[in-house]
Design a protein around this motif. Sequence first.
Motif, short mmCIF file in Angstrom:
data_model
loop_
_atom_site.label_atom_id
_atom_site.label_comp_id
_atom_site.label_asym_id
_atom_site.label_seq_id
_atom_site.Cartn_x
_atom_site.Cartn_y
_atom_site.Cartn_z
N LEU A 96 0.81 -1.22 0.00
CA LEU A 96 0.00 0.00 0.00
C LEU A 96 0.84 1.28 0.00
CD1 LEU A 96 -2.90 -0.76 2.51
CD2 LEU A 96 -2.99 -0.68 0.02
N LYS A 128 -6.82 3.35 15.43
CA LYS A 128 -6.32 4.72 15.68
C LYS A 128 -5.80 4.84 17.10
CE LYS A 128 -9.09 7.41 12.42
NZ LYS A 128 -10.05 8.52 12.32
N ILE A 131 -2.29 3.31 17.45
CA ILE A 131 -1.13 3.95 16.81
C ILE A 131 -1.08 5.46 17.05
CG2 ILE A 131 -0.87 2.15 15.04
CD1 ILE A 131 -2.21 4.07 13.06
N GLY A 140 0.63 10.77 6.03
CA GLY A 140 -0.72 11.24 6.34
C GLY A 140 -1.57 10.14 6.98
N TYR A 141 -0.95 9.03 7.36
CA TYR A 141 -1.52 7.96 8.20
C TYR A 141 -2.54 7.04 7.51
CZ TYR A 141 0.59 10.60 12.06
OH TYR A 141 1.46 11.26 12.88
N HIS A 142 -3.18 7.49 6.41
CA HIS A 142 -4.28 6.68 5.85
C HIS A 142 -3.84 5.28 5.45
CE1 HIS A 142 -7.41 9.52 6.08
NE2 HIS A 142 -6.70 10.45 5.47
N LYS A 143 -2.70 5.22 4.73
CA LYS A 143 -2.27 3.91 4.23
C LYS A 143 -1.87 2.98 5.39
CE LYS A 143 -2.87 5.22 0.06
NZ LYS A 143 -4.23 5.00 -0.43
N VAL A 145 -3.35 2.92 8.43
CA VAL A 145 -4.61 2.38 8.98
C VAL A 145 -5.16 1.31 8.03
CG1 VAL A 145 -7.00 2.98 9.56
CG2 VAL A 145 -5.12 4.52 10.22
N THR B 652 0.72 4.51 -6.78
CA THR B 652 0.80 4.39 -5.32
C THR B 652 1.71 5.48 -4.75
OG1 THR B 652 0.48 2.02 -5.54
CG2 THR B 652 1.30 2.80 -3.42
N GLY B 656 0.57 8.69 -2.46
CA GLY B 656 1.28 8.84 -1.19
C GLY B 656 1.81 10.26 -1.01
N GLU B 659 -1.27 12.64 -0.37
CA GLU B 659 -1.79 12.53 1.00
C GLU B 659 -0.80 13.11 2.00
OE1 GLU B 659 -3.11 8.50 1.75
OE2 GLU B 659 -4.78 8.69 0.33
N GLY B 660 0.48 12.82 1.80
CA GLY B 660 1.50 13.32 2.72
C GLY B 660 1.63 14.84 2.66
N TYR B 663 -1.43 16.31 4.38
CA TYR B 663 -1.22 16.15 5.84
C TYR B 663 -0.33 17.27 6.37
CZ TYR B 663 2.02 14.93 9.54
OH TYR B 663 2.86 15.02 10.63
N MET B 664 0.82 17.48 5.71
CA MET B 664 1.77 18.46 6.22
C MET B 664 1.20 19.87 6.12
SD MET B 664 5.86 18.54 5.58
CE MET B 664 6.27 17.24 6.73
N VAL B 694 -2.80 10.50 13.84
CA VAL B 694 -3.83 9.73 13.15
C VAL B 694 -5.23 10.16 13.59
CG1 VAL B 694 -3.90 7.81 14.80
CG2 VAL B 694 -4.43 7.38 12.40
N ASN B 695 -5.33 10.67 14.81
CA ASN B 695 -6.65 11.05 15.33
C ASN B 695 -7.26 12.28 14.65
OD1 ASN B 695 -6.98 8.99 17.19
ND2 ASN B 695 -5.78 10.08 18.74
N MET B 697 -6.46 13.27 11.51
CA MET B 697 -6.29 13.23 10.06
C MET B 697 -7.62 12.99 9.35
SD MET B 697 -3.92 13.74 7.93
CE MET B 697 -4.15 13.77 6.15
N ILE B 700 -9.21 11.80 2.77
CA ILE B 700 -8.76 12.53 1.57
C ILE B 700 -9.23 11.78 0.33
CG2 ILE B 700 -6.77 13.31 0.23
CD1 ILE B 700 -5.18 13.51 2.81
#
Lengths: 181, 800
Positions: A96, A128, A131, A140-143, A145, B652, B656, B659-660, B663-664, B694-695, B697, B700
């Motif tokens: 992933l 969640k 981790i 960004g954590y999605h992958k 989870v 992929t 990535g 999303e990253g 996030y930032m 993670v909480n 986020m 997306i």
Amino acid sequence: MKQMALALRVNGEEKPVLVSPSRTLLEVLREDLNLTGTKHGCELGECGACTVLVDGKPMLSCLLPAAQVEGAEITTIEALGGPSTPHPLQLEWARLGAAQCGYCTPGFVMSAKALLDSNPEPTREDIKAAIAGNLCRCTGYHKIVEAIENFARQRKADQAIDRSIDTTATAVRAVALEARG
Amino acid sequence: MAPKTGFAVIGGTETRVDGLEKVTGRTRFADDLSFPNMLYGRFLRSPHAHARIRKIDVSRAAAMPGVHCVLTGRDFPIPFGPLPISEDEYVLAFDKVTYVGEPVVAIAAIDEATADAACRAVVVDYEELDAYMTLEEALEQRGEPIHTEHRFGNIHKAVSLEFGDVAQGFAEAEYFREDVFFYQGNTHMPIEEHSCTGVPEGIDRVTLYSSTQNPHYGHRLIAKALQLPGSRVRVVATPAGGGFGGKCDTFSHEFAACRMALRTGRPVKFTLNREEVFYTHRGRHPVLMWSKIGFRRNGRITGMHFRSFLDGGAYGSLGVATTYYTGALQPCSYRIPYYKFEGTRLTTNKPVCGPKRGHGAPQPRAMIEVQMDKAAVDLGIDPAQLRLVNAIEPYSKTINHFRVTSCGLKECIEKVVEVSGFNDKWGRLPHGKGIGFAISAYLSGAGTTQYPSNGPHSEVVVKVGRFGEVQCLTGSTDIGQGSMTVHASIVAEVLGLHASDVMVINGDTATTPIDLGSYSSRVTFMSGNAALEAARRMRDQIAAVVAATFGIPADCTEFREHKVFNAVNPGQSMAWEDACALAESKLGALSSTGNYTPPDLDGPYKGGAVGPSPAYSYTALAVQVDVDPETGMIDVEKVWCAHDIGFPINQTLVIGQVEGGIYMGLSEALFEEMDYRKSRLEAPSMLDYKTITVNEMPEIETHLICTHDPEGPFGAKEVGQGPLLPAIPALLNAVYDAVGVRIDEVPCTPDKVLFAMERKADGRGGRIGPTAFPEHATTARAVRAPRPAEWENGNEGRMN
């Protein structure tokens, strides 16, 4: 400083070490035992990169004096699998793209392993919570989870198949016995 | 899953080539390396923000058992800087310290504890000077400037550029917006702390293993500062545990490790602790901005005047480029007929600012996207429509002379409006809920090198062995973005193999050819093109030999499925391994090279070299939030993003990066700030320097827009930085839509939201942000550049 002789048990192997009493488990793993798969990002218990399992529970090895875990079963990322023998969770993680720079990954994988060992069918909220103490700056954590969810789902499906194979085998055996009878 | 049209590898979702090593903890990062007989280095750092060094006494430290080397500023008399126009830095403070945390003494000892104890035994006699901790103090400059050699005191760099006469543009306007905005500084916080080891080799060579993004620039600077021939220095970039721009500069620990290794004849390792990483910084500049935009009633922009003050910290770093970047990309997203930009970077007594993901672009992007949102409200045009009206078009010249080729900005805007339901939501969600919109443009690699050079920006070597093994040698570094996989995929596609069949050897100035480094989103575009050329040349060599045995012309071969096919008679083929063995028996060692030099795209004016890129990526983005009116807390519910990638080499990896980046961006928008209490950082720790976990986020939804760039490898453009940019203003605009207040500052924290809401309820206007902009005449020589011909002919920049 006076050195202590410790008998640690790491990844199923006895590891005698001679260390100062203030030495952390992280330092012992990385510097004395050359198990560099466990990472450090702060050495203050803030980032989760140094997570290992102590008797199956996720612990921050940077905050743990090595002397305190003598006799406990310590599990590091090295025990899960290597690149040619990955654990199915690791395989899904890689597939992933849940590891980008990969530096936080061993800590995340160990947190996830502890969760999945104690809770075979975690909800997204369970994941969640498990981790939330691990920081990642790349993904960004999605992958991450998703990798844990996919693994849990796949394992359940595989177990269902295993059970149905078992059931089928029992039935076949019964029929065979009956025929012989 | 849409891309992958006619390719075997490109456009797919293959697992990254280094993926399994990473998930199993087998990747060897810089601090995972150790060498026999290794010493450990530590720094004594400055406790003062600004002080003269009267005397340093290292005698007690040097005499301590276990201490092998003690260095001070006098051991490194050559100043350096990543840009030759701004060489103001020393490896160790020379005669002054200019920020808390600046390295003053370096000590190598048998272990870190001994080195630390020796640092504590050093006595430094300081004469404290008044410190400049804010933009205003630096401008006012009441005492001795931080760098006495700078011509204009604390003004490090000033730029003034005007394209056409902006007054003429404003004369055509029917509506104006004039705003002030402040973007606080923040830092990269890679999870891996910086680490390096200098290893002596032979009698006078040194190899540096380092978590760096740019080994080539490091090679050049280390040779220069250590006064060694470049041939005596080798830099090996270890896989970086996160970079984000924070490992672009060459740092004191890298120079010191090399010098100490040569001095002691032993390997010397430096690994920074987290607090040191915060002070080492080189992150996002705090920027105070003022912008005036003229509009017609129909929403068309008639002119823009943009001014910025950058708080640079103690040294130059790449700050000259950052200064230009605060003004460069506005005209790259919108058709601005007249444009004036004035930027000034000031030196302050704080850790050095430098490049962070988006390099100088996120701050102005945040400001003007909020300004566009305000203009949309005032003009009664919906925010997405206002962007469409002004969007730059494919194949056009920007007013500041940048060449735009492929451009999917309009498609990105339309896609995000469609999938987010923006038109049905904006202004219509219940109080507390809101949606915000923003767009951006970014470079696919800087068109100019950091030091003058006519050589290629990227060089790649492909080697093939007797058993069919393939190696791709590239100087580029994998900082997590997946550049090794990009190279492997490109070479595999051309040779008819899998990406995993190609071994990528990278980031080593001795064994791999030059690549400028992993910055400015340049690697896929530039090194990817070099890899493509090298792979094609390798294919052609092998094709010629195989075709001769088939009795066909060389261009009648096809490389796919691990075979070389006779395209005339597809029943005939040769296994890849046999083809390699045959070619090697005829030609000898099989190797090929590929090079990439961007076209000369510099604008015809001083400063016209910062900003031009062979291609630009475009992004549109919407953010939906739920703001708690009681606490001011912002819950980001969902993000929709469309990114013009040109074409994805690997989907992929691209997703990535999207999303990253988002996030930032959101983490900066909501939380992150380099906040000082007097001269020290308020929060040099990963707990107190709050980032998204993670909480927090949000979900997306990403859509890739494929515009097939004519010059990108397989049509690819950048993705590493672009998607970060619009996330920040889209969030600010969503907060306005939710609770009706304007936070003209980043980060947008709950206290600001609450305060703005209170002010609004009191009838004092619901805005938080700076109210004044320093009226300080620029020290820059004003450059008035002509508008491009494509604008003078009434074509609004279109090149056809």
